[in-house]
Scaffold this motif. Structure first.
Motif, short mmCIF file in Angstrom:
data_model
loop_
_atom_site.label_atom_id
_atom_site.label_comp_id
_atom_site.label_asym_id
_atom_site.label_seq_id
_atom_site.Cartn_x
_atom_site.Cartn_y
_atom_site.Cartn_z
N LYS A 198 -18.36 17.98 26.58
CA LYS A 198 -17.06 18.56 25.73
C LYS A 198 -16.77 17.46 24.64
CE LYS A 198 -15.46 22.38 28.43
NZ LYS A 198 -14.27 23.09 29.39
N LYS A 199 -15.86 17.80 23.75
CA LYS A 199 -15.69 16.82 22.86
C LYS A 199 -14.22 16.10 23.45
CE LYS A 199 -16.80 19.19 18.49
NZ LYS A 199 -16.23 19.59 17.09
N ARG A 205 -10.80 14.83 23.83
CA ARG A 205 -9.50 15.12 23.22
C ARG A 205 -8.46 14.08 23.35
NH1 ARG A 205 -7.12 20.02 22.35
NH2 ARG A 205 -5.20 19.28 23.07
N GLY A 236 -5.13 12.10 21.59
CA GLY A 236 -3.84 12.63 20.98
C GLY A 236 -3.35 11.29 20.29
N TYR A 250 -6.88 10.23 12.72
CA TYR A 250 -7.47 11.46 12.90
C TYR A 250 -8.85 11.80 12.38
CZ TYR A 250 -7.28 16.60 12.69
OH TYR A 250 -7.74 17.83 12.70
N LYS A 297 -12.67 12.37 14.08
CA LYS A 297 -13.35 13.62 13.79
C LYS A 297 -14.51 13.28 13.56
CE LYS A 297 -11.27 17.76 13.20
NZ LYS A 297 -11.77 19.17 13.37
N CYS A 337 -15.02 13.61 18.39
CA CYS A 337 -13.69 13.91 19.07
C CYS A 337 -13.14 15.09 18.47
CB CYS A 337 -12.63 12.69 19.25
SG CYS A 337 -13.69 11.10 19.77
N GLU A 338 -12.08 15.45 19.49
CA GLU A 338 -11.11 16.70 18.96
C GLU A 338 -9.72 15.98 19.15
OE1 GLU A 338 -9.29 20.69 20.91
OE2 GLU A 338 -11.38 20.36 21.43
N VAL A 390 -5.87 15.16 17.89
CA VAL A 390 -4.34 16.19 17.50
C VAL A 390 -3.46 14.98 17.14
CG1 VAL A 390 -2.61 17.37 18.50
CG2 VAL A 390 -5.12 17.66 19.19
N ASP A 422 -2.66 16.53 28.55
CA ASP A 422 -3.29 17.33 27.47
C ASP A 422 -4.61 16.58 27.05
OD1 ASP A 422 -1.59 19.46 28.21
OD2 ASP A 422 -0.18 19.09 26.45
N PHE A 423 -4.56 15.53 27.20
CA PHE A 423 -5.56 14.37 26.34
C PHE A 423 -6.46 13.57 27.60
CE2 PHE A 423 -2.36 15.45 23.54
CZ PHE A 423 -2.89 16.10 22.60
N ASP A 424 -7.65 13.39 27.09
CA ASP A 424 -8.42 12.35 27.75
C ASP A 424 -8.16 10.88 27.28
OD1 ASP A 424 -10.42 14.40 28.89
OD2 ASP A 424 -10.96 14.74 26.66
#
Length: 429
Positions: free
Chosen positions: A186-187, A189, A191, A216, A220, A224-225, A227, A249-251
């Protein structure tokens, strides 16, 4: 405000030591997921992937021509052509409904399955057709112009190794191997929190937040994803609360601004207030980017970078890229490097690992390099004009004119010396 935040750094950690601490202490593992092969480009493969079938699955014609028995045409020549009766034709994708016997031939097109009994293809240009017969003018050995079953890929062949990033050619091979879905990580995440009253829109004179979008975009491109969480004012409590609220909410979490030891550099203090926070490092012998730091909070890395865009970019290259590689097990792709001759001395401060933005250009069929003579790690124009990065280790005072060095390209090479190099004043990075 603590007096230590006004006194400056007492020491800077070696970059290699700081990175080693980060990679050793961070133990985040990413889950995997299955995606369509056509959607997998740029993703990191989570398991070795093997072919499910032979490819080609059958013997196929490698070009347009006549499918024949090789024994029938072994002695064919313009003076003694082999005369064969045409008994049909086969298009690519068709299942042949005929068999080639001695003295017979079939018209086949590139990719067509070879008819039973045939074992060679004679190109159209090496034969002459007369009504329902073909006169073969050159010999064709067994399997000439035939793509054999499994000659490209065999069932069980390793198609792509765990840790590799899927590229377009992998997609073609996976599809040929009968694979429609592939397991990838998974990408990550990530923040992004920007700290600073100067970034808040208050009307007139505020500083635009270019560093957040730069990070950001970088993430990308790294797969990554990311935010953009937003801008937080210079307030210890607000910084602490924001990090505590969003971390789950993030890695990875990245903060920019407020990382030094000045009166408004509050991020380290804010992070230290979180109950599970453990300092990994703060202050690194990097130029630019020496105020970089990292905490481990609830088992997740929170990285602190300068709010200046070029310094933040160095932090991303120095710490985030290797961290992402560790999380995904990604095998690094080779970076484009070239050897160049130094045209103007590059001075380094001993004890600091420095990242210089430089310009590489051609002159008299040789490659030359000059450091950009622009000041400040917040000047984005150096990234626009510079087309390479020169990394100078902390034990090197610099490089003299005519020294040869290796640089990493980040843009196309100039075909001649750019005029702007003679118009700027050089300063350290």
């Amino acid at each position: 405000m603590g007096r230590e935040r006004l006194g400056g750094f007492t020491r800077f950690e070696k970059y290699e030591d700081a990175l080693s601490k980060l990679l050793t202490q961070v133990n985040v593992t990413l889950e995997s997921e299955k995606v369509l092969v056509t959607d997998a480009v740029g993703r990191v493969v989570a398991e070795d992937t093997y072919s499910l079938r032979d490819y080609p699955p059958v013997d196929r014609a490698a070009l347009d021509g006549y499918a024949v028995k090789s024994l029938d045409v072994l002695s064919a020549s313009p003076s003694n052509p082999a005369i064969l009766k045409i008994v049909g034709s086969v298009e690519a994708g068709e299942t042949p409904k005929l068999t080639i016997n001695s003295g017979e031939a079939a018209i086949v097109f590139t990719g067509a399955t070879m008819p039973e009994g045939s074992d060679a293809v004679v190109p159209f240009e090496e034969a002459v057709r007369k009504e329902s017969f073909v006169y073969v003018l050159k010999p064709a050995q067994k399997y000439k112009n035939v793509s054999r079953t499994g000659e490209d890929i065999r069932k069980g062949d390793l198609i792509i190794k765990k840790g590799l990033t899927v590229r377009p050619w992998h997609v073609a091979a996976l599809i040929e191997a009968g694979i429609t879905e592939i397991k990838v990580f998974k990408k990550p995440r990530v923040g992004i929190i920007n700290v600073g009253n100067e970034l808040l829109a208050r009307g007139g004179g505020e500083i635009p937040n270019s560093t957040g979008p730069l990070i950001y975009a970088y993430l990308k491109e790294l797969g990554c994803e990311p935010v953009l969480i937003g801008v937080v004012p210079d307030d210890v409590e607000e910084i602490t609360n924001t990090v505590s609220r969003v971390l789950r909410d993030f890695d990875i979490l990245i903060t920019t601004g407020g990382t030094s030891v000045g009166g408004k550099d509050l991020v380290p203090e804010a992070l230290s207030r979180i109950k599970s926070a453990n300092l990994i490092f703060h202050g690194v012998n990097l130029r630019p980017g020496r105020t970089a730091g990292a905490y481990l909070i609830e088992g997740k890395p929170v990285l602190m970078f300068s709010g200046l865009p070029v310094a933040a970019l160095v932090g991303l290259e120095a710490f985030v890229k290797p961290l992402i590689r560790q999380l995904t097990g990604a095998i690094p792709l080779p970076e484009p490097t070239v050897r160049v001759r130094v045209r103007r001395r590059v001075a380094n401060i001993v004890g600091f690992k420095s990242f210089f933005r430089v310009v590489v250009y051609r002159e008299n069929n040789e490659l030359y390099m000059e450091p950009l003579r622009l000041s400040g790690s917040g000047i984005v124009s150096t990234l626009l004009k510079g087309n390479a990065i020169l990394v100078v280790d902390e034990n090197i005072e610099g490089y003299d004119e005519d020294d040869q060095v290796s640089v990493t390209l980040i843009g196309p090479i100039y075909e001649k010396k750019p005029e702007f190099l003679d118009q700027e004043v050089q300063t350290p990075p």
